[in-house]
Scaffold this motif. Sequence first.
Motif, mmCIF file in Angstrom:
data_model
loop_
_atom_site.group_PDB
_atom_site.id
_atom_site.type_symbol
_atom_site.label_atom_id
_atom_site.label_comp_id
_atom_site.label_asym_id
_atom_site.label_seq_id
_atom_site.Cartn_x
_atom_site.Cartn_y
_atom_site.Cartn_z
ATOM 1 N N PRO A 110 0.833 -1.213 0.000
ATOM 2 C CA PRO A 110 0.000 0.000 0.000
ATOM 3 C C PRO A 110 0.861 1.254 0.000
ATOM 4 N N THR A 111 0.298 2.312 -0.546
ATOM 5 C CA THR A 111 1.014 3.590 -0.583
ATOM 6 C C THR A 111 1.047 4.225 0.802
ATOM 7 N N THR A 112 1.818 5.279 0.914
ATOM 8 C CA THR A 112 1.988 5.928 2.218
ATOM 9 C C THR A 112 0.711 6.587 2.720
ATOM 10 N N ASP A 113 -0.152 7.034 1.805
ATOM 11 C CA ASP A 113 -1.391 7.680 2.240
ATOM 12 C C ASP A 113 -2.561 6.712 2.342
ATOM 13 N N SER A 114 -2.281 5.401 2.286
ATOM 14 C CA SER A 114 -3.347 4.404 2.394
ATOM 15 C C SER A 114 -3.763 4.237 3.855
ATOM 16 N N VAL A 115 -5.055 3.938 4.053
ATOM 17 C CA VAL A 115 -5.573 3.719 5.416
ATOM 18 C C VAL A 115 -5.497 2.260 5.823
ATOM 19 N N ALA A 121 -2.846 -2.094 11.837
ATOM 20 C CA ALA A 121 -2.163 -1.818 13.109
ATOM 21 C C ALA A 121 -3.162 -1.659 14.248
ATOM 22 N N LEU A 122 -4.308 -1.022 13.961
ATOM 23 C CA LEU A 122 -5.327 -0.846 14.988
ATOM 24 C C LEU A 122 -5.901 -2.187 15.425
ATOM 25 N N GLU A 123 -6.142 -3.075 14.457
ATOM 26 C CA GLU A 123 -6.669 -4.396 14.802
ATOM 27 C C GLU A 123 -5.678 -5.182 15.656
ATOM 28 N N GLN A 124 -4.400 -5.156 15.252
ATOM 29 C CA GLN A 124 -3.386 -5.878 16.016
ATOM 30 C C GLN A 124 -3.199 -5.270 17.410
ATOM 31 N N THR A 125 -3.269 -3.943 17.483
ATOM 32 C CA THR A 125 -3.144 -3.284 18.788
ATOM 33 C C THR A 125 -4.298 -3.657 19.708
#
Length: 353
Positions: A110-115, A121-125
């Motif tokens: 994914p590109t740098t501006d991809s969500v 990361a939120l799911e893993q956190t």
Amino acid sequence: MTTEQSIMEVSDSVVANINKFVQNRQAAEKEATHEPLSATALHAYARRLDGTLLQLQDQVRRQEEELRKLRGVRSHGLLHGGDDRWARVQQARQAKRAYESLLKTEDQLPTTDSVLPPLLALEQTGKLIEEGKISVSVTAEKLSGDRDRLRIENANLQDSQAIARRLRERIQRIRSTNERKQEQTPTQVAQEVISEQKKKNKRMARASAELKESLDKFIDDTLAPMLAAEDLGGPTVGDELEVSDATLKAGYTAHGKPKKQKEPEEPDLGSQQRIDQFLRPSTDGSNPTGKRQAAATELHELLDALLEADFSYIDLKRDSAASRFLVRAKVAQFHPRDARRLRLIDFSRSLGV
């Protein structure tokens, strides 16, 4: 066949992630209707989501194209060369060139501006936070149990240390006493023993006097009204803990119930006659104070007689509430064949003294 299956699995997982992402986006849009954001923020967020979705769709198309190429190579005989040795060599060279071309391609990230990375990361956190909470609760329970065990062990250690200290002191005293006795003559040892016995007798006499005083006070203040009530046909000692003078004066019925208290009209006597009546003690049985005193005196005399008899039987003048109370309290016992004789129970025999 293995490469084809892996590509199919990747494609299916990517499609499932895309569908899940679309559903999450729809849920986020519904939530946004309750708390609307600014137009600029919504436009930027939608643009980022659209860009991420296009990237994922483009990656799916590329993987599907590679899958079709692999299927075409298989249909042209790449994996089935027959018995011709040179044909198999040519197929191996083609496979080598295909793998080398795949190795030279860049990873589709994914590109740098991809969500997508923040979402992953939120799911893993979130998973790590939940696991951390569970670990904290388990550790807290274990820590609480360890603290309880530590407190118990500390208490046991203190008890053991106190016992050991007392034993050492006791051993030291015994050694000192033995050494002192070895240096003394038999006469000195005998005098020391006699002196210790006299001190012990004095302590026992003082303790006995204190106990006798407490017993007399208990009899006069607590037992006397109940004994008088039982002698009058009232409740057994202990059934009614407080008996008033008015109840003793009124008496009890044949069923053991207190009689109704009546206030007799006093005749108009002269002042001197009223003074004489007030000062002169009553000789009849209607005086409640006299009934209490008589019950207390009877119990005192009975206890003194039993103590003087030294576990021998004494003859009772009458069947009284005092004698029955001592038998119920397991202090004394009647003669097996004569209820008019009473003696103290020998507690030392039951203790093996």
